[in-house]
Every structure is written in structure tokens, then in C-alpha cells.
Design a protein around this motif. Structure first.
Motif, PDB file in Angstrom:
ATOM      1  N   PHE A 101      -1.942   2.748  10.240  1.00  0.00           N
ATOM      2  CA  PHE A 101      -3.177   2.423   9.547  1.00  0.00           C
ATOM      3  C   PHE A 101      -4.324   2.166  10.520  1.00  0.00           C
ATOM      4  O   PHE A 101      -4.115   1.681  11.628  1.00  0.00           O
ATOM      5  N   ASN A 134       0.832  -1.202   0.000  1.00  0.00           N
ATOM      6  CA  ASN A 134       0.000   0.000   0.000  1.00  0.00           C
ATOM      7  C   ASN A 134       0.871   1.258   0.000  1.00  0.00           C
ATOM      8  O   ASN A 134       0.606   2.206  -0.744  1.00  0.00           O
ATOM      9  N   SER A 143      -6.549   7.719   0.287  1.00  0.00           N
ATOM     10  CA  SER A 143      -6.079   6.628   1.146  1.00  0.00           C
ATOM     11  C   SER A 143      -6.009   7.027   2.617  1.00  0.00           C
ATOM     12  O   SER A 143      -5.542   6.247   3.444  1.00  0.00           O
ATOM     13  N   LYS A 146      -6.844   2.361   6.024  1.00  0.00           N
ATOM     14  CA  LYS A 146      -6.449   3.694   5.560  1.00  0.00           C
ATOM     15  C   LYS A 146      -5.379   4.269   6.481  1.00  0.00           C
ATOM     16  O   LYS A 146      -5.231   3.843   7.627  1.00  0.00           O
ATOM     17  N   THR A 161      -5.098  10.218  -5.378  1.00  0.00           N
ATOM     18  CA  THR A 161      -4.986   8.836  -4.902  1.00  0.00           C
ATOM     19  C   THR A 161      -4.464   8.806  -3.469  1.00  0.00           C
ATOM     20  O   THR A 161      -4.949   8.044  -2.638  1.00  0.00           O
ATOM     21  N   ASP A 166       2.549   1.810  -3.271  1.00  0.00           N
ATOM     22  CA  ASP A 166       1.576   2.381  -4.207  1.00  0.00           C
ATOM     23  C   ASP A 166       1.397   3.885  -3.965  1.00  0.00           C
ATOM     24  O   ASP A 166       1.256   4.658  -4.919  1.00  0.00           O
ATOM     25  N   ILE A 167       1.421   4.292  -2.698  1.00  0.00           N
ATOM     26  CA  ILE A 167       1.326   5.719  -2.359  1.00  0.00           C
ATOM     27  C   ILE A 167       2.542   6.465  -2.916  1.00  0.00           C
ATOM     28  O   ILE A 167       2.410   7.549  -3.499  1.00  0.00           O
TER      29      ILE A 167
END
Length: 138
Positions: free
Chosen positions: A108, A7, A26, A112, A22, A10-11
Motif C-alpha cells: 500500500f 481493505n 483501489s 491504495k 471497485t 473488501d477487495i
């Protein structure tokens, strides 16, 4: 590799593309986005919503040219990721290129990001932002 590390990767990829939408999607609604640094860095401060967090990215876009974030080490627990690497950018106001180590912490909640902490050499950016005469005077 843990799902949380993927994750975060990807960020970082979204940051590299300039895709702040994006990144903001998140975040939890009550995110704490923390970059403690002198106020002359417009991207500094502690922000508490995705809307406020957009100011972090707007500040980077306003002040930095050719940013390059390269994260090389990742560590995770069941609800957090720490990432380490380097950040380089040219300060638009002076043309000075800054190259600094960086550490990020992501906490998290419900899939998220609820908390982010950014640790860099903010002094290098403050110094690079100062006019040439001020830098020469020390």
C-alpha cells in the motif's frame, strides 16, 4: 484485524461479486500488478496502471467459469498484506476444473494498492487449457 486486512477482504468481496470497478478504484495510478506466467494465459503479465490491470480481470472472465477464491490466512505490516488460500475455476475452453493454492501480496501507498503479486500453480492452468489430444500426448 488491521485496517489493511479489512481493505483486502473488501477487495476479495468485490472480486466475488465481479465488481472490478471497485478493485480498480483501489489502485494507485502507477500500480504494479504482477502475475508472472506463460503468455498463453491471457491474464498473465505485469501491468502498470489501473487501465492495464483491467486486462487481468478481463482475462480471468474470458477464460474461467465459476471462479471461487477463498482466502483463509492474512498477515499484515504497516503497509503490506500477504494473503493465502485457494483458487478454483473451470477452464472454459476444455471444461477442466483447476484447484490451486494461491498467495497474494499487496503493498500500500497512501491508502491504495501500489503493488500486487499473484502466485499460483500457473502450470495447472496451462495444462488445463491444452486440448485433450495434447494432454494425452504429454
Amino acid at each position: 484485524m488491521s485496517d489493511l486486512i479489512q481493505n483486502i477482504k473488501d477487495i476479495y468481496a468485490a472480486f466475488g461479486r465481479g465488481d472490478t470497478a471497485t478493485i480498480l478504484a483501489s489502485l494507485t495510478d502507477d500500480v504494479s500488478w504482477e502475475f508472472e506466467a506463460p503468455a498463453e494465459l491471457s491474464w498473465s503479465g505485469i501491468r502498470h496502471t489501473p487501465q492495464e490491470t483491467a486486462g487481468f480481470f478481463a482475462g480471468i472472465a474470458a477464460e474461467h467459469a465459476n471462479p471461487n477464491l477463498e482466502m483463509t490466512e492474512f498477515f499484515s505490516t504497516n503497509d503490506a498484506v500477504a494473503a493465502f488460500g485457494r483458487y478454483q475455476a473451470t477452464v472454459k475452453a476444455t471444461g477442466i476444473r483447476v484447484d490451486t493454492p494461491v498467495a497474494h501480496y499487496f503493498k500500500f501507498r497512501d491508502g491504495k494498492i501500489a503493488r500486487y503479486i499473484n502466485i499460483i500453480n500457473s502450470g495447472a492452468f496451462v495444462e488445463a487449457t491444452r486440448p485433450a489430444a495434447a494432454r494425452a500426448a504429454g
